[in-house]
Enzyme design. Structure first.
Site, PDB file in Angstrom:
ATOM      1  N   ASN A   7       7.525  15.281 -17.925  1.00 41.27           N
ATOM      2  CA  ASN A   7       7.084  14.527 -16.746  1.00 41.27           C
ATOM      3  C   ASN A   7       5.811  15.135 -16.170  1.00 41.27           C
ATOM      4  OD1 ASN A   7       8.851  16.649 -16.036  1.00 41.27           O
ATOM      5  ND2 ASN A   7       9.374  15.716 -14.088  1.00 41.27           N
ATOM      6  N   GLU A  30       3.715  14.935 -12.756  1.00 41.60           N
ATOM      7  CA  GLU A  30       3.742  14.447 -11.377  1.00 41.60           C
ATOM      8  C   GLU A  30       2.348  14.435 -10.755  1.00 41.60           C
ATOM      9  OE1 GLU A  30       6.856  16.621  -9.338  1.00 41.60           O
ATOM     10  OE2 GLU A  30       8.395  15.489 -10.420  1.00 41.60           O
ATOM     11  N   CYS A  88       7.222   9.702 -15.986  1.00 41.44           N
ATOM     12  CA  CYS A  88       8.394  10.349 -16.575  1.00 41.44           C
ATOM     13  C   CYS A  88       8.105  10.842 -17.997  1.00 41.44           C
ATOM     14  CB  CYS A  88       9.561   9.367 -16.651  1.00 41.44           C
ATOM     15  SG  CYS A  88      10.176   8.822 -15.059  1.00 41.44           S
ATOM     16  N   GLU A  90       9.789  10.451 -20.687  1.00 36.61           N
ATOM     17  CA  GLU A  90      10.028   9.455 -21.741  1.00 36.61           C
ATOM     18  C   GLU A  90       8.793   8.592 -21.969  1.00 36.61           C
ATOM     19  OE1 GLU A  90      11.923  10.209 -19.151  1.00 36.61           O
ATOM     20  OE2 GLU A  90      14.035   9.726 -19.458  1.00 36.61           O
ATOM     21  N   CYS A 102      15.463   6.608 -16.153  1.00 37.81           N
ATOM     22  CA  CYS A 102      15.287   5.737 -14.988  1.00 37.81           C
ATOM     23  C   CYS A 102      15.063   4.289 -15.437  1.00 37.81           C
ATOM     24  CB  CYS A 102      14.120   6.221 -14.135  1.00 37.81           C
ATOM     25  SG  CYS A 102      12.497   5.720 -14.740  1.00 37.81           S
ATOM     26  N   CYS A 161      11.748   3.554 -17.287  1.00 40.05           N
ATOM     27  CA  CYS A 161      11.748   4.077 -18.661  1.00 40.05           C
ATOM     28  C   CYS A 161      12.631   3.228 -19.572  1.00 40.05           C
ATOM     29  CB  CYS A 161      12.211   5.530 -18.684  1.00 40.05           C
ATOM     30  SG  CYS A 161      10.948   6.641 -18.029  1.00 40.05           S
TER      31      CYS A 161
HETATM   32  N1  THU Z   1      12.082  11.961 -14.507  1.00 45.52           N
HETATM   33  C1  THU Z   1      11.800  11.894 -15.842  1.00 45.52           C
HETATM   34  O1  THU Z   1      10.778  12.395 -16.313  1.00 45.52           O
HETATM   35  N2  THU Z   1      12.714  11.278 -16.639  1.00 45.52           N
HETATM   36  C2  THU Z   1      13.913  10.791 -16.226  1.00 45.52           C
HETATM   37  O2  THU Z   1      14.680  10.269 -17.046  1.00 45.52           O
HETATM   38  C3  THU Z   1      14.298  10.876 -14.811  1.00 45.52           C
HETATM   39  C4  THU Z   1      13.251  11.371 -13.891  1.00 45.52           C
HETATM   40  C5  THU Z   1      11.135  12.681 -13.640  1.00 45.52           C
HETATM   41  C6  THU Z   1      10.354  11.853 -12.663  1.00 45.52           C
HETATM   42  C7  THU Z   1      10.016  12.900 -11.613  1.00 45.52           C
HETATM   43  O3  THU Z   1       8.880  13.636 -12.035  1.00 45.52           O
HETATM   44  C8  THU Z   1      11.201  13.838 -11.625  1.00 45.52           C
HETATM   45  O4  THU Z   1      11.858  13.613 -12.866  1.00 45.52           O
HETATM   46  C9  THU Z   1      12.184  13.624 -10.499  1.00 45.52           C
HETATM   47  O5  THU Z   1      12.571  12.293 -10.410  1.00 45.52           O
END
Ligand code: THU
Length: 162
Positions: free
Chosen positions: A61, A63, A72, A74, A113, A116
């Site tokens: 991920n 941010e 994310c 994925e 999520c 994704c």
């Molecule tokens: N996140 C992912 O990268 N993948 C997931 O399946 C769930 C959430 C990330 C998004 C954000 O940077 C952090 O996790 C918290 O939500």
């Protein structure tokens, strides 16, 4: 008329119950959580996938100070897959996370999520092959799903636009 939606998935106590290939992929997903850029949530997510041809691709991920801009793991992985191997099916994707925020735990399987799930379903559709998902944390229980599309019933896709 009432219709039901059911799907089955496999649950394992831990990584030692997986095949060698699956365990290796999950280990890589766990390791790459270290490369997440998650200074805001401290929720470090790692994804590792293997193409039909054996090549691998990774994602974490990413941010942003403007929170909604973050991506994310994925979808970072799928974006890389799209340029590395055009239209090559991904056989399996493993996803893990390390929750470094305070008292957070990292021993329950992660589930992708909603955004994704839409991207994963699009990729499957694009390459005409289901993608297995291995879902876990840094330790403990592992869930294996046979097709990402199962996580998104009644989805909107290219067929919806015909
Ligand atoms: N996140 C992912 O990268 N993948 C997931 O399946 C769930 C959430 C990330 C998004 C954000 O940077 C952090 O996790 C918290 O939500």
């Amino acid at each position: 008329m009432k219709q039901d939606y059911n799907f089955g998935f496999d649950v394992y106590d831990d990584i030692t119950d997986l095949t060698k290939v699956d365990a290796a992929l999950l280990t890589e997903a766990r390791l790459i959580t270290q490369k997440a850029y998650a200074p805001y949530s401290n929720f470090m997510v790692g994804a590792a996938a293997i193409f039909n041809n054996g090549e691998k691709v990774f994602g974490t991920n990413q941010e942003n100070a403007s929170y909604p801009v973050g991506i994310c793991a994925e979808r970072v992985l799928l974006a890389s897959a799209g340029i590395l191997q055009t239209d090559e099916p991904i056989k399996t994707m493993a996803i893990s996370y390390n929750n470094l925020s305070g008292a957070g735990q990292s021993n329950q399987p992660i589930t992708p999520c909603g955004m994704c799930r839409q991207s994963l379903a699009e990729y499957e559709n694009r390459v005409s092959q289901p993608m297995r998902l291995i879902l876990s944390g840094m330790e403990g229980k592992v869930i294996i799903i046979q097709s990402a599309a199962q996580l998104l019933p009644l989805s909107f896709g290219s067929d919806s636009m015909k």
